[in-house]
Scaffold this active site. Structure first.
Site, PDB file in Angstrom:
ATOM      1  CG  HIS A  78       9.091 -38.059  89.935  1.00 54.23           C
ATOM      2  ND1 HIS A  78       8.804 -37.125  89.315  1.00 54.23           N
ATOM      3  CD2 HIS A  78       7.732 -38.301  90.693  1.00 54.23           C
ATOM      4  CE1 HIS A  78       7.566 -36.230  89.612  1.00 54.23           C
ATOM      5  NE2 HIS A  78       7.161 -37.233  90.647  1.00 54.23           N
ATOM      6  CG  ASP A  92       9.691 -35.815  78.197  1.00 48.76           C
ATOM      7  OD1 ASP A  92       8.729 -36.332  78.307  1.00 48.76           O
ATOM      8  OD2 ASP A  92      10.042 -34.584  77.390  1.00 48.76           O
TER       9      ASP A  92
END
Ligand code: U2F
Length: 423
Positions: free
Chosen positions: A17, A84
């Site tokens: 996160h 990502d």
């Protein structure tokens, strides 16, 4: 690399996160937490798919908020988004800012290729009556994957269900990737040259920069690691079976029992990385009965284990890092895949690279596990597999040499980052 006055964003989903701001060097990295979408102040009790759904509904606002905060705090403008690949919306964030988007695809390139061909695969499955009817057909129309069966594809493709948040995320990612500046993978071109050529033709730039463990091996073994490495030193060459199912999967109790029985009956020396909470799932007194030839640890220094000459086979879930690490150190694989790309990684290992076998039937039984172990460990039947994996090991090592393909790709990536706005 000189990245002075450069501010880039590295963003990864789930668990971490975090958006990471990168400036001068490692000392200059600052980590910002990005809200993961979980209801504030409540303990989350839902499934991992619900967690993905919540995360997705918080994007891209959660990232935009933190990126602005970071710019204000640092007094610099973000000049590149390195994320990502799952974070497909980063494509739009980068376009709005006129800066490069460099997605990192963490599994292997062939699973990316399978996702890039999803529409074609779906149309083939529909015209032949569905996934079950086509299970044994091969991906003849996907370059480099013509010997892989439809049944080996990730569930997100086979289910044809864009209502699953994970499948939708991957599908959207595939639409955005051709707009990225470069797609980066932790692999090497020589592993699947046909797929590499095909992906290069579909993307602005496709950069294999691995195996990263060979170019920058950094794993520390810690105290518990030392103990199992000392134990490995006492074993005969290529005699030990290393077992690990990665960071997420654990086989069910019946399968663990079958695996344990196989190890015990065959008296195969083994090193088993099994999290503490799963040890209680093993048969009663298994540890005591096998302590003369086996060892169980809750976390192993996997790179050092695979590098050790006493290790002769790796029983794995087929996670991409484990497959790549095993072939980088020349250890044949016995695969028991669970989800996502693992089935495809295992199929590539067995059918294309021929560096291992899958457990027949897909689940551990005592006899199938003994058969697979005897096949791989035997001087006779395992010989070809060992030759193949040692060939790939050599290619992997060459790729990270100073004139190797991965080194060249890594330099190209650095150039691209240096040339992004603000340097
Ligand atoms: C997800 O895979 P996992 O994280 O479950 O598995 P791997 O990709 O094989 O990565 C496991 C890493 O953890 C290390 C090992 C690997 O680098 O060396 N490790 C260790 O050091 N010691 C241990 O005792 C056990 C593991 C996903 F589930 C897969 O489907 C994907 O292919 C993968 C990559 O995206 O991520």
């Amino acid at each position: 690399m000189a990245l002075h006055s450069h501010i880039g964003v590295l963003a990864f989903p789930f668990g971490a996160h975090a958006a990471i701001l990168l400036t001068l060097g490692f000392d200059d990295i600052k980590v910002y937490d990005v809200w993961d979408g979980m209801p504030k102040g409540e303990a989350f009790t839902g499934s991992h798919l619900e967690a993905v759904q919540l995360f997705l509904s918080a994007t891209p606002g959660n990232f935009e908020k933190v990126m602005k905060e970071a710019e204000v705090e640092s007094g610099m403008k973000i000049s590149c988004l390195l994320t990502d690949a799952f974070l497909w919306f980063a494509c739009d964030l980068a376009l709005e800012r006129g800066i490069p988007w460099v997605p990192f695809w963490s599994p292997g390139s062939f699973s990316l290729s399978a996702h890039m061909y999803t529409d074609k695969i779906w149309s083939m499955m529909r015209s032949s009556g569905g996934a079950a009817e086509t299970a044994e057909k091969t991906l003849a129309f996907v370059p480099g994957m013509s010997s892989v069966h439809i049944s080996a594809l990730p569930g997100e493709i086979l289910s044809e269900n864009l209502e699953s948040p994970l499948a939708l995320m991957i599908y959207k990612m595939v639409q955005k990737l051709p707009k990225s500046t470069a797609v980066v993978v932790n692999s090497f071109e020589e592993l699947d040259p046909i797929i590499t050529t095909d992906l290069k033709s579909k993307l602005h730039s496709f950069l294999n920069i691995g195996p990263s463990i060979l170019s920058s091996p950094t794993q520390s073994s810690g105290d518990s690691g030392q103990e199992c490495l000392l134990w490995l030193e006492k074993q005969r060459p290529a005699s030990v079976v290393y077992i690990s199912f990665g960071t997420v999967s654990i086989p069910q109790t019946t399968e663990l029992a079958a695996l344990a029985e196989a190890l015990e009956t065959g008296e195969f020396p083994f090193l088993f990385s099994l999290r503490d909470n799963a040890k209680k799932l093993l048969p009663e007194e298994f540890l005591e009965r096998t302590s003369k030839f086996g060892m169980i640890v809750s976390w192993a220094p996997q790179l050092k284990v695979l590098e050790n000459p006493s290790v002769g086979a790796f029983i794995t879930h087929g996670g991409w890092n484990s497959v790549l690490e095993s072939l980088s150190y020349g250890v044949p694989l016995i695969c028991r895949p669970f989800f996502g790309d693992q089935n495809l990684n295992s199929a590539m290992a067995e059918n294309v690279w021929k560096i291992g076998v899958r457990i027949e039937g897909g689940v551990f039984t005592k006899n199938r596990t003994i058969e697979a172990l005897q096949y791989i460990m035997s001087n006779d039947t395992g010989k070809r597999i060992r030759e193949n994996i040692n060939n790939l090991k050599e290619k992997a090592q060459n790729a990270v040499k100073s004139d190797g393909s991965s080194t060249k790709n890594f330099k190209a990536l650095l150039e691209l980052l240096k040339n992004s706005r603000g340097v």
